[in-house]
Design an enzyme around this catalytic site. Structure first.
Site, mmCIF file in Angstrom:
data_model
loop_
_atom_site.group_PDB
_atom_site.id
_atom_site.type_symbol
_atom_site.label_atom_id
_atom_site.label_comp_id
_atom_site.label_asym_id
_atom_site.label_seq_id
_atom_site.Cartn_x
_atom_site.Cartn_y
_atom_site.Cartn_z
ATOM 1 C CB SER A 93 2.365 -3.133 -2.096
ATOM 2 O OG SER A 93 1.432 -3.945 -1.432
ATOM 3 C CG ASP A 194 2.411 -1.789 5.677
ATOM 4 O OD1 ASP A 194 1.192 -1.901 5.446
ATOM 5 O OD2 ASP A 194 3.278 -1.854 4.790
ATOM 6 C CG HIS A 224 0.964 -0.574 2.302
ATOM 7 N ND1 HIS A 224 1.931 -1.570 2.405
ATOM 8 C CD2 HIS A 224 0.406 -0.725 1.075
ATOM 9 C CE1 HIS A 224 1.939 -2.283 1.294
ATOM 10 N NE2 HIS A 224 1.027 -1.790 0.472
#
Length: 259
Positions: A93, A194, A224
């Site tokens: 991320s 996601d 995610h």
């Protein structure tokens, strides 16, 4: 403030090949701990720092910005470079964006990148309101634990501090401008489903980097936080084989010692 149980940084002294792992926004090292341990068990030197303002309470994060988060991974990378002959940077991320900036700034010192659902932009209409709204509203609903695997939980904040979200938005813009400076071998693993970072972010990164050795992998079974999800083992295996291809000493008898 004490660090939340399980959110502590992780460090393992292994061989001459090192890996720096960068966790995500409002998350903690816990989201990458199984990945770090997988690599450590295979003889690599591993560093998984806790980013400033993370792993305690969301109010602490209000006092930090992207410069603090980046400074911590930059420091950790320099430590690894002092004792390892090759260093790879992995990120989840926002950690993916941190990894990309390290690659852009440190050049050939970084041997390769593995990014899982990397962030590139703060999306939605609310993003444009952040510069003003953050002065009146301290936080919004959290983004932690977007995981398909039942029973798997990410240790992260249940609120997103808006001063920090504004800093993240600015950081993504800076990194986007630096993507053409990224030339290292690159693996991008991303989830079509996601609920935090859309696939468009991975597509944007792949279209703007200058890397020629590039592999894209879809994580069909995960959301995610794929490092704690159904595809975790695949991420670990792909990243280790990536290192083995670029640093052939890894995995051979006797390579787990040294440094």
């Amino acid at each position: 403030m004490p660090v939340l149980p399980g959110a502590e940084p992780f460090r393992h002294e292994g061989g001459e090949v090192g890996v720096l792992l960068c966790h995500g926004f409002t998350g903690s090292p816990q989201s990458l701990r199984p990945w770090a341990e997988y690599l450590a068990e295979r003889g690599l030197t591993v560093s998984l720092p806790l980013l400033p303002g993370h792993g305690t309470r969301w109010q602490d994060m209000q006092l930090t910005g992207w410069q603090d988060w980046y400074a911590e991974v930059d420091r950790a990378l320099r430590e690894l470079l002092e004792r390892c002959t090759r260093v790879f940077v992995f990120g989840l991320s926002m950690g993916g964006a941190l990894a990309l900036r390290l690659a852009a700034r440190h050049g050939d010192s970084v041997s390769g990148l593995v990014l899982v659902n990397p962030g590139n932009k703060v999306h939605g209409a609310a993003a444009h309101a952040l510069p003003v709204v953050r002065h009146f509203v301290p936080s919004t609903k959290g983004i932690a634990s977007d995981i398909a695997l039942e029973g798997s939980v990410e240790i992260g904040y249940d609120r997103v501090p808006l001063h920090a979200a504004h800093a993240l938005r600015n950081f993504f813009r800076i990194v986007d401008g630096e993507l053409p400076q990224v030339t290292q071998p690159l693996v991008v693993l991303h989830s079509p489903q996601d609920h935090v970072v859309p696939p468009a972010d991975s597509a944007r990164i792949l279209s703007r980097v200058s890397s020629t050795d590039v592999k894209e992998i879809l994580l069909e079974q995960s959301y995610h936080v794929a490092t704690l999800d159904h595809d975790a083992e695949r991420i670990f295996e792909e990243s280790y084989s990536f290192i083995g291809r670029l640093a052939p000493s890894v995995g051979k008898k006797g390579s787990a010692t040294g440094g």
